[in-house]
Write a protein that holds these residues in place. Structure first.
Motif, PDB file in Angstrom:
ATOM      1  N   TYR A  78      43.857  -6.531  29.753  1.00 14.60           N
ATOM      2  CA  TYR A  78      43.633  -7.982  29.711  1.00 14.60           C
ATOM      3  C   TYR A  78      42.377  -8.380  30.478  1.00 14.60           C
ATOM      4  N   TRP A  79      42.239  -7.879  31.712  1.00  8.22           N
ATOM      5  CA  TRP A  79      41.073  -8.230  32.533  1.00  8.22           C
ATOM      6  C   TRP A  79      39.792  -7.680  31.920  1.00  8.22           C
ATOM      7  N   LEU A  80      39.862  -6.498  31.330  1.00  9.22           N
ATOM      8  CA  LEU A  80      38.682  -5.955  30.657  1.00  9.22           C
ATOM      9  C   LEU A  80      38.258  -6.838  29.487  1.00  9.22           C
ATOM     10  N   GLU A  81      39.233  -7.299  28.724  1.00  9.61           N
ATOM     11  CA  GLU A  81      38.929  -8.193  27.605  1.00  9.61           C
ATOM     12  C   GLU A  81      38.281  -9.485  28.090  1.00  9.61           C
ATOM     13  N   LEU A  82      38.790 -10.033  29.181  1.00  6.10           N
ATOM     14  CA  LEU A  82      38.188 -11.252  29.741  1.00  6.10           C
ATOM     15  C   LEU A  82      36.759 -11.013  30.206  1.00  6.10           C
ATOM     16  N   LEU A  83      36.532  -9.883  30.851  1.00  5.46           N
ATOM     17  CA  LEU A  83      35.183  -9.565  31.317  1.00  5.46           C
ATOM     18  C   LEU A  83      34.215  -9.396  30.147  1.00  5.46           C
ATOM     19  N   LEU A  84      34.683  -8.803  29.075  1.00  3.20           N
ATOM     20  CA  LEU A  84      33.841  -8.653  27.883  1.00  3.20           C
ATOM     21  C   LEU A  84      33.556 -10.009  27.245  1.00  3.20           C
ATOM     22  N   GLU A  85      34.608 -10.767  27.023  1.00  2.00           N
ATOM     23  CA  GLU A  85      34.465 -12.045  26.323  1.00  2.00           C
ATOM     24  C   GLU A  85      33.719 -13.094  27.142  1.00  2.00           C
ATOM     25  N   SER A  86      33.696 -12.940  28.451  1.00  2.00           N
ATOM     26  CA  SER A  86      32.931 -13.852  29.305  1.00  2.00           C
ATOM     27  C   SER A  86      31.528 -13.297  29.575  1.00  2.00           C
ATOM     28  N   ARG A  87      31.225 -12.158  28.972  1.00  4.01           N
ATOM     29  CA  ARG A  87      29.907 -11.523  29.026  1.00  4.01           C
ATOM     30  C   ARG A  87      29.511 -11.015  30.418  1.00  4.01           C
ATOM     31  N   TYR A  88      30.495 -10.655  31.221  1.00  2.00           N
ATOM     32  CA  TYR A  88      30.195 -10.012  32.497  1.00  2.00           C
ATOM     33  C   TYR A  88      29.935  -8.524  32.318  1.00  2.00           C
ATOM     34  N   ILE A  89      30.537  -7.942  31.276  1.00  2.38           N
ATOM     35  CA  ILE A  89      30.268  -6.537  30.956  1.00  2.38           C
ATOM     36  C   ILE A  89      29.826  -6.452  29.497  1.00  2.38           C
ATOM     37  N   SER A  90      29.047  -5.421  29.218  1.00  3.49           N
ATOM     38  CA  SER A  90      28.562  -5.205  27.857  1.00  3.49           C
ATOM     39  C   SER A  90      29.660  -4.560  27.011  1.00  3.49           C
ATOM     40  N   LYS A  91      29.451  -4.568  25.722  1.00  9.97           N
ATOM     41  CA  LYS A  91      30.383  -3.920  24.795  1.00  9.97           C
ATOM     42  C   LYS A  91      30.452  -2.424  25.107  1.00  9.97           C
ATOM     43  N   GLU A  92      29.322  -1.845  25.465  1.00 12.40           N
ATOM     44  CA  GLU A  92      29.286  -0.421  25.799  1.00 12.40           C
ATOM     45  C   GLU A  92      30.104  -0.124  27.062  1.00 12.40           C
ATOM     46  N   GLN A  93      29.935  -0.948  28.085  1.00 12.58           N
ATOM     47  CA  GLN A  93      30.726  -0.769  29.311  1.00 12.58           C
ATOM     48  C   GLN A  93      32.215  -0.932  29.006  1.00 12.58           C
ATOM     49  N   PHE A  94      32.518  -1.939  28.230  1.00  8.15           N
ATOM     50  CA  PHE A  94      33.904  -2.210  27.847  1.00  8.15           C
ATOM     51  C   PHE A  94      34.503  -1.011  27.114  1.00  8.15           C
ATOM     52  N   ASP A  95      33.785  -0.522  26.113  1.00  2.00           N
ATOM     53  CA  ASP A  95      34.318   0.554  25.272  1.00  2.00           C
ATOM     54  C   ASP A  95      34.695   1.789  26.080  1.00  2.00           C
ATOM     55  N   VAL A  96      33.856   2.166  27.036  1.00  2.00           N
ATOM     56  CA  VAL A  96      34.127   3.364  27.841  1.00  2.00           C
ATOM     57  C   VAL A  96      35.426   3.192  28.629  1.00  2.00           C
ATOM     58  N   VAL A  97      35.547   2.090  29.332  1.00  2.00           N
ATOM     59  CA  VAL A  97      36.725   1.872  30.180  1.00  2.00           C
ATOM     60  C   VAL A  97      37.963   1.607  29.329  1.00  2.00           C
ATOM     61  N   TYR A  98      37.790   0.836  28.283  1.00  2.00           N
ATOM     62  CA  TYR A  98      38.910   0.497  27.392  1.00  2.00           C
ATOM     63  C   TYR A  98      39.498   1.767  26.773  1.00  2.00           C
ATOM     64  N   TYR A  99      38.634   2.671  26.313  1.00  4.51           N
ATOM     65  CA  TYR A  99      39.095   3.920  25.716  1.00  4.51           C
ATOM     66  C   TYR A  99      39.890   4.748  26.732  1.00  4.51           C
ATOM     67  N   LYS A 100      39.368   4.852  27.938  1.00  2.00           N
ATOM     68  CA  LYS A 100      40.071   5.612  28.985  1.00  2.00           C
ATOM     69  C   LYS A 100      41.433   4.990  29.293  1.00  2.00           C
ATOM     70  N   ASN A 101      41.484   3.664  29.311  1.00  2.00           N
ATOM     71  CA  ASN A 101      42.746   2.975  29.580  1.00  2.00           C
ATOM     72  C   ASN A 101      43.739   3.214  28.439  1.00  2.00           C
ATOM     73  N   LYS A 102      43.263   3.142  27.210  1.00  2.00           N
ATOM     74  CA  LYS A 102      44.139   3.396  26.050  1.00  2.00           C
ATOM     75  C   LYS A 102      44.690   4.819  26.101  1.00  2.00           C
ATOM     76  N   GLU A 103      43.858   5.760  26.532  1.00  2.00           N
ATOM     77  CA  GLU A 103      44.308   7.143  26.662  1.00  2.00           C
ATOM     78  C   GLU A 103      45.424   7.242  27.709  1.00  2.00           C
ATOM     79  N   LEU A 104      45.267   6.543  28.823  1.00  2.00           N
ATOM     80  CA  LEU A 104      46.320   6.525  29.846  1.00  2.00           C
ATOM     81  C   LEU A 104      47.606   5.931  29.294  1.00  2.00           C
TER      82      LEU A 104
END
Length: 121
Positions: A78-104
């Motif tokens: 949820y917080w990662l999605e907010l950071l992406l949608e509020s443009r604090y992190i790039s799509k690339e930054q999001f994708d790396v962390v999001y993928y790792k979280n999904k794996e967990l």
């Protein structure tokens, strides 16, 4: 401790370190302090609860601790999605962390299901 447990401990610790790096970036580069603190709290809690589960006193305790890890992973998402949608992190930054979280999430879910199946046979 089962072999699957060690995988979750290693991956969740690696994830926590990644979250800490992202937190530092958000604070020092982006000057974002509120959401990043929430992300730090839940992103590092995944591994802390997995570690605690490895010392569980019973199967029920083990499942409960890993279930908390799973909930923290959901909150992290949820917080990662907010950071992406509020443009604090790039799509690339999001994708790396999001993928790792999904794996967990997949690993934790699998361990919980396996433990429940083995516990009730």
């Amino acid at each position: 401790m089962k072999s699957n447990d060690s995988v979750i401990l290693v991956k969740s610790k690696d994830f926590a370190l990644h979250i800490i790096d992202l937190y530092k970036h958000l604070c020092y580069e982006e000057k974002e302090f509120v959401i990043s603190k929430q992300l730090l709290r839940c992103g590092t809690s995944i591994g802390a609860n997995a570690r605690e589960a490895s010392f569980a006193q019973s199967k029920a305790d083990f499942i409960a601790k890993l279930s908390i890890s799973l909930k923290e992973s959901g909150e992290t998402e949820y917080w990662l999605e907010l950071l992406l949608e509020s443009r604090y992190i790039s799509k690339e930054q999001f994708d790396v962390v999001y993928y790792k979280n999904k794996e967990l999430i997949k690993i934790i879910t699998s361990i919980i299901k396996t433990t429940k199946t083995n516990n009730y046979r």
